[in-house]
Design a protein around this motif. Structure first.
Motif, PDB file in Angstrom:
ATOM      1  N   GLU A   5      34.782  57.329  79.247  1.00 38.75           N
ATOM      2  CA  GLU A   5      33.577  57.640  80.020  1.00 38.75           C
ATOM      3  C   GLU A   5      32.714  58.639  79.254  1.00 38.75           C
ATOM      4  O   GLU A   5      31.507  58.519  79.170  1.00 38.75           O
ATOM      5  CB  GLU A   5      34.004  58.221  81.379  1.00 38.75           C
ATOM      6  CG  GLU A   5      33.013  57.988  82.498  1.00 38.75           C
ATOM      7  CD  GLU A   5      32.077  59.148  82.715  1.00 38.75           C
ATOM      8  OE1 GLU A   5      30.906  58.888  82.993  1.00 38.75           O
ATOM      9  OE2 GLU A   5      32.485  60.314  82.597  1.00 38.75           O
ATOM     10  N   LYS A  56      26.008  57.143  88.605  1.00 33.52           N
ATOM     11  CA  LYS A  56      25.702  58.574  88.730  1.00 33.52           C
ATOM     12  C   LYS A  56      24.209  58.815  88.523  1.00 33.52           C
ATOM     13  O   LYS A  56      23.580  59.616  89.205  1.00 33.52           O
ATOM     14  CB  LYS A  56      26.504  59.371  87.704  1.00 33.52           C
ATOM     15  CG  LYS A  56      27.791  59.885  88.306  1.00 33.52           C
ATOM     16  CD  LYS A  56      28.389  61.047  87.546  1.00 33.52           C
ATOM     17  CE  LYS A  56      28.410  60.824  86.051  1.00 33.52           C
ATOM     18  NZ  LYS A  56      29.326  61.693  85.342  1.00 33.52           N
ATOM     19  N   SER A  91      34.293  52.686  84.783  1.00 33.59           N
ATOM     20  CA  SER A  91      33.689  53.841  84.104  1.00 33.59           C
ATOM     21  C   SER A  91      32.339  53.479  83.479  1.00 33.59           C
ATOM     22  O   SER A  91      31.433  54.297  83.439  1.00 33.59           O
ATOM     23  CB  SER A  91      34.636  54.411  83.051  1.00 33.59           C
ATOM     24  OG  SER A  91      34.698  53.535  81.963  1.00 33.59           O
ATOM     25  N   TRP A 130      30.080  53.578  86.222  1.00 28.15           N
ATOM     26  CA  TRP A 130      30.039  54.913  86.800  1.00 28.15           C
ATOM     27  C   TRP A 130      28.855  55.733  86.286  1.00 28.15           C
ATOM     28  O   TRP A 130      28.151  56.380  87.046  1.00 28.15           O
ATOM     29  CB  TRP A 130      31.379  55.610  86.498  1.00 28.15           C
ATOM     30  CG  TRP A 130      31.476  57.024  86.961  1.00 28.15           C
ATOM     31  CD1 TRP A 130      31.773  58.115  86.198  1.00 28.15           C
ATOM     32  CD2 TRP A 130      31.291  57.514  88.296  1.00 28.15           C
ATOM     33  NE1 TRP A 130      31.792  59.245  86.964  1.00 28.15           N
ATOM     34  CE2 TRP A 130      31.488  58.900  88.256  1.00 28.15           C
ATOM     35  CE3 TRP A 130      30.966  56.921  89.499  1.00 28.15           C
ATOM     36  CZ2 TRP A 130      31.366  59.705  89.377  1.00 28.15           C
ATOM     37  CZ3 TRP A 130      30.843  57.718  90.623  1.00 28.15           C
ATOM     38  CH2 TRP A 130      31.043  59.083  90.567  1.00 28.15           C
ATOM     39  N   SER A 180      35.970  49.732  92.891  1.00 26.94           N
ATOM     40  CA  SER A 180      36.093  51.158  92.574  1.00 26.94           C
ATOM     41  C   SER A 180      36.518  51.957  93.801  1.00 26.94           C
ATOM     42  O   SER A 180      37.282  52.904  93.698  1.00 26.94           O
ATOM     43  CB  SER A 180      34.760  51.693  92.066  1.00 26.94           C
ATOM     44  OG  SER A 180      34.089  50.689  91.386  1.00 26.94           O
TER      45      SER A 180
END
Ligand SMILES: Nc1ncnc2c1ncn2[C@@H]1O[C@H](COP(=O)(O)OP(=O)(O)OP(=O)(O)O)[C@@H](O)[C@H]1O
Length: 595
Positions: free
Chosen positions: A181, A307, A300, A303, A138
């Motif tokens: 996403e 997060k 994604s 991701w 990434s």
């Protein structure tokens, strides 16, 4: 012995971002390497262009040879740069981990001390997830993506129609990646939360295996866990199903865009607006421009979890800033002063102890008694600075505990909690508090605690390995090894919370002897107990009732007041509140009077 004063919390994301920023130079290096690699990535397209338009047209084999040698040189350089870039990224990841892991470990500890709920492994798992994400494909996608305009510009140079087509196709595919996403995010977020809860509950419950086995609770606990676990699987599946649909369409779209670009190129060649070499080179360049999008699509799914991990870590670090360093005061004599102490469990604001006010001279022994829930253990935790007071101070030789450097204070204080809390490791390591094992000090502590002989009887003596929570020892043995740990390193203050709860008569006698030795050594002692035999060794007595100080003073005086209080309604103006009937203390007082 850790809860020092905290520095003010900084911005929620500040600490993680600052840790990353210390690697600014590494990021610059990665950026430079990525730039050169991306320029070199033009090589295959340009080679194709030259071969088609120059070599095939001219039939010059020497040109072909030269072009091929140059191309191979560029590939070799690219391979070397990719390798170095990976090494830089790996070093960055290791440094990031080294910088943050100890801080996260400390914050996790503080969070557990405060709430007792956090799964200790979770924040470290979160850090690993961040590190793996930040040092994986990434990161390269992030550095490669800005080079996309260069490829498109070259395609515009070949033909504007080809450039616009590439731009449009990329925008559509990026939109799909964004959609991917977006549709999966809520489910992945929910799945992540459920997974954490179910793992935490499973870990916490299975630790109490004996109770589960003894009372047939396994099915009930499994059912509770399964609800969360199945919820996690359901959300994960929902996210995967939605992503699969979009990813399927994306793959088809991606192939269509590439084929259509070739088709458009062929049409432009037929219309004599472009050469065949440009058609092939354009197709290669488009594939190159779309590559980061593929990587981003792949990332994604990760991701959303990353997060969430970042959010959890930022929250943890924001809520639990680094502990203030504190000071190393000279070794105190052991005078203890508790001043207007107001205290509550760290997760609460409602005080469970209020108005506690007493002093002990160095070497004095205080016994604390009171009914269950009176706040005795809370007081013990405040005396060793495990729980910071809401108001008031605890001082050791006039220095407030929260101004000490936690490790320095810890070395001067011994604490035996009610549930002992031994750790996995050898008996010697436990007694030495997991610092460097000083054998002479370990034996001295064990002798003072009267546990030396008992340890020698263990299969491997001081080197006997204990499991988590002292597994391998009986309750009484754990308590006595815990006492030796409290006495390690010549502490000047020792706080024992029900040190005789698991002891038999012989153990009680050993404890009495140990207390005698501690008094001879001039250690200031605070003993919390429900058993009357320890009272004999007390210089002072503190009675707690419903969180308040019901009485405090020299042992005999408090005893006399208690006796009077039992016989007549309280009139003493100095008394804080009416004394409840403490069977154990009263019995002892009567026995002592009769003696
Ligand atoms: N970790 C905690 N979180 C929330 N409340 C707590 C916690 N520990 C203690 N309390 C509350 O504080 C009050 C005092 O508890 P504490 O353990 O200090 O009493 P105690 O006198 O030591 O009792 P015992 O003799 O039963 O050990 C109790 O009402 C208890 O519910």
């Amino acid at each position: 012995m850790t809860a020092g004063k905290s520095r003010p919390a900084e911005g929620a994301h500040g600490e993680l971002a600052r840790a990353l920023l210390t690697y600014k130079r590494s990021f610059v290096h990665i950026g430079v390497f990525s730039g050169v690699i991306n320029i070199l990535m033009l090589a295959p397209a340009l080679y194709m262009l030259q071969v088609y338009d120059r070599v095939l047209a001219s039939g010059n084999e020497m040109t072909l040879l030269m072009l091929t040698v140059i191309l191979l040189g560029m590939y070799a350089l690219m391979g070397a740069l990719e390798w170095v870039r990976s090494l830089v990224v790996l070093r960055l990841g290791t440094g990031f981990d080294r910088k943050l892991a100890p801080r996260i470990y400390d914050a996790t500890f503080s969070a557990n001390l405060k709430t007792g709920k956090l799964n200790a492994a979770q924040p470290l798992d979160d850090l690993q997830q961040l590190r793996q994400f930040a040092t994986g494909q990434s990161l390269f996608a992030l550095f490669d993506a800005p080079w996309f305009p260069v490829y498109v510009l070259v395609m515009f140079y070949f033909h504007p129609a080809l450039g616009w087509f590439a731009l449009g196709g990329t925008v559509v595919l990026m939109g799909v990646a964004w959609l991917n996403e977006r549709v999966s995010r809520p489910h992945l977020k929910k799945a992540g939360e459920l997974a954490i809860n179910s793992r935490r509950d499973a870990g916490a419950n299975l630790r109490n295996a004996e109770v589960i086995a003894g009372m047939g609770m396994l099915a009930n606990l499994r059912r509770r866990w399964a609800e969360q676990h199945l919820g996690y699987v359901r959300e994960q599946n929902l996210a995967s199903a939605r992503m699969a649909k979009i990813q399927g369409w994306n793959k088809a779209l991606r192939m269509a865009v590439q084929s259509l670009a070739l088709g458009l190129g062929a049409w432009l060649v037929l219309e004599n607006q472009m050469t065949a070499g440009m058609m092939i080179a354009g197709s290669i360049l488009l594939g190159r421009a779309l590559a980061p999008i593929d990587q981003i699509m792949g990332a994604s799914r990760q991701w959303t979890q990353v997060k969430e991990a970042e959010r959890r870590l930022s929250q943890l670090l924001g809520d639990f800033p680094p502990l203030a360093k504190g000071m190393d005061f000279p070794r105190p004599a052991g005078n203890l002063a508790v001043e207007q102490l107001l205290a509550a469990p760290p997760s609460q604001t409602q005080p469970v102890l209020h108005g506690i006010n007493f002093k002990l001279n160095a070497g004095e022994a205080l016994v604390v008694i009171g009914p269950s829930g009176a706040g005795k253990t809370t007081l013990a935790r405040c005396l060793v600075n495990a729980w910071p007071p809401l108001r008031g101070k605890v001082r050791l030789d006039s220095a407030p505990l929260d101004q000490w450097r936690p490790e320095a204070l810890g070395a001067l204080v011994g604490y035996l909690p009610q549930d002992v809390q031994l750790f996995a490791g050898t008996v010697a390591e436990n007694i030495a508090r997991f610092g460097e094992v000083d054998e002479a000090k370990v034996i001295a502590a064990a002798q003072m605690a009267g546990v030396h002989e008992l340890i020698l009887q263990l299969p491997e003596g001081y080197q006997t390995r204990l499991g988590e929570n002292g597994m391998g020892l009986s309750g009484g043995q754990r308590q006595r090894v815990g006492l030796a740990r409290a006495l390690y390193g010549e502490p000047c203050l020792v706080v024992l919370d029900e040190p005789n709860a698991n002891l038999d008569e012989a153990g009680d006698a050993m404890l009495a002897e140990a207390i005698g030795r501690m008094k001879t050594a001039g250690i200031t002692l605070v003993l919390i107990t429900h058993k009357p035999n320890i009272l004999k060794q007390a210089d002072k007595l503190l009675i707690l009732h419903a969180g308040a100080q019901a009485d405090f003073g020299p042992m005999t005086e408090v005893m006399q007041r208690m006796q009077r209080g039992a016989q007549e309604p309280p009139r003493s103006p100095g008394r804080v509140m009416p004394l409840p009937p403490y069977g154990t203390a009263m019995n002892f007082a009567q026995r002592k009077e009769g003696a």
